[in-house]
Design a protein around this motif. Structure first.
Motif, PDB file in Angstrom:
ATOM      1  N   VAL A 124     -28.072 -45.268 -46.376  1.00 49.54           N
ATOM      2  CA  VAL A 124     -27.916 -45.426 -47.815  1.00 49.54           C
ATOM      3  C   VAL A 124     -26.705 -46.325 -47.989  1.00 49.54           C
ATOM      4  O   VAL A 124     -25.628 -46.019 -47.478  1.00 49.54           O
ATOM      5  CB  VAL A 124     -27.691 -44.070 -48.515  1.00 49.54           C
ATOM      6  N   ALA A 171     -24.087 -48.681 -50.477  1.00 51.73           N
ATOM      7  CA  ALA A 171     -23.580 -48.990 -51.810  1.00 51.73           C
ATOM      8  C   ALA A 171     -23.913 -50.453 -52.082  1.00 51.73           C
ATOM      9  O   ALA A 171     -23.710 -51.313 -51.226  1.00 51.73           O
ATOM     10  CB  ALA A 171     -22.074 -48.760 -51.866  1.00 51.73           C
ATOM     11  N   TYR A 199     -26.689 -47.194 -55.373  1.00 50.07           N
ATOM     12  CA  TYR A 199     -26.942 -46.913 -53.958  1.00 50.07           C
ATOM     13  C   TYR A 199     -28.402 -47.226 -53.670  1.00 50.07           C
ATOM     14  O   TYR A 199     -29.281 -46.984 -54.490  1.00 50.07           O
ATOM     15  CB  TYR A 199     -26.622 -45.454 -53.633  1.00 50.07           C
ATOM     16  N   ARG A 235     -20.815 -39.549 -55.979  1.00 53.07           N
ATOM     17  CA  ARG A 235     -21.154 -40.483 -54.889  1.00 53.07           C
ATOM     18  C   ARG A 235     -21.752 -39.740 -53.700  1.00 53.07           C
ATOM     19  O   ARG A 235     -22.754 -40.176 -53.126  1.00 53.07           O
ATOM     20  CB  ARG A 235     -19.919 -41.265 -54.480  1.00 53.07           C
ATOM     21  N   ARG A 254     -25.816 -40.207 -52.486  1.00 57.02           N
ATOM     22  CA  ARG A 254     -26.102 -40.609 -51.099  1.00 57.02           C
ATOM     23  C   ARG A 254     -26.846 -39.495 -50.343  1.00 57.02           C
ATOM     24  O   ARG A 254     -27.838 -39.755 -49.663  1.00 57.02           O
ATOM     25  CB  ARG A 254     -24.813 -40.950 -50.367  1.00 57.02           C
ATOM     26  N   ARG A 269     -30.682 -39.553 -48.688  1.00 58.63           N
ATOM     27  CA  ARG A 269     -30.880 -39.266 -47.249  1.00 58.63           C
ATOM     28  C   ARG A 269     -31.786 -38.055 -47.049  1.00 58.63           C
ATOM     29  O   ARG A 269     -32.661 -38.069 -46.186  1.00 58.63           O
ATOM     30  CB  ARG A 269     -29.525 -39.014 -46.572  1.00 58.63           C
TER      31      ARG A 269
END
Length: 183
Positions: free
Chosen positions: A8, A10, A32, A159, A163, A167
């Motif tokens: 993943v 940014a 992301y 954040r 992420r 995932r």
């Protein structure tokens, strides 16, 4: 399996996203991206529902802590947001649906301290390999000091959650593309 199997990254928020330039001032604006495997759905609503339905248990614990802390300030809790779908507004998890397009769905919420929008955008990969990328962008506009303090505190968690959610969804396996003959 290693997290490197599901990178993943940014990225700059896509300028063609419906959340780009939405607010006169943003207090948090990030994006992301993760590559979707061949055969995975390209429908942004299907992908959004899948990602937000598959959250790991530790995220539910974080939300419970968040709800306990913010309820005293009169802010909307996750339970209140889920139940607000009963008023006829369509939701994906705790998020209200603001707009649907073939390659993007815009979710979010407005509250007295801040407004936010979350874009789930499916687009071709820049490598022209036929691969597609799922890009989750968040734009937040704060109304007051409470909103700015809130976003300052939760930004690192935000954040981590975005992420980890991407995932986790990849680890489970993305929903398949629906064939034209199936509903």
């Amino acid at each position: 399996m290693s997290l490197s199997n599901y990178p993943v990254i940014a990225v700059a928020p896509p300028p063609h996203s419906r959340v780009a330039g939405l607010y006169p001032k943003t207090h948090l604006y990030d994006a992301y991206s993760i590559e979707l495997p061949p055969g995975a759905s390209g429908d942004p609503e299907t992908l959004a529902r899948f990602v937000f339905a598959q959250s790991p248990a530790w995220m539910a614990a974080l939300m419970a802590i968040r709800d306990a802390l913010v309820a005293g300030f009169g802010l909307k809790t996750a339970g209140k947001l889920r139940s607000s779908g009963a008023d006829g507004g369509e939701r994906v998890g705790i998020f209200r649906i603001y707009e649907k397009r073939p390659s993007e769905i815009v979710l979010g919420e407005d509250d007295k301290h801040l407004d936010f929008r979350l874009s789930v955008l499916c687009q071709p990969s820049a490598s022209n390999s036929g691969a597609r990328r799922l890009i989750v962008s968040t734009a937040v506009h704060c109304h007051n000091r409470l909103g700015r303090t809130y976003i300052f505190i939760i930004a690192p968690f935000h954040r981590l959650i975005v992420r980890s959610s991407l995932r986790h969804a990849a680890r489970i396996g993305w929903p398949p593309e629906r064939s034209a003959g199936r509903e």
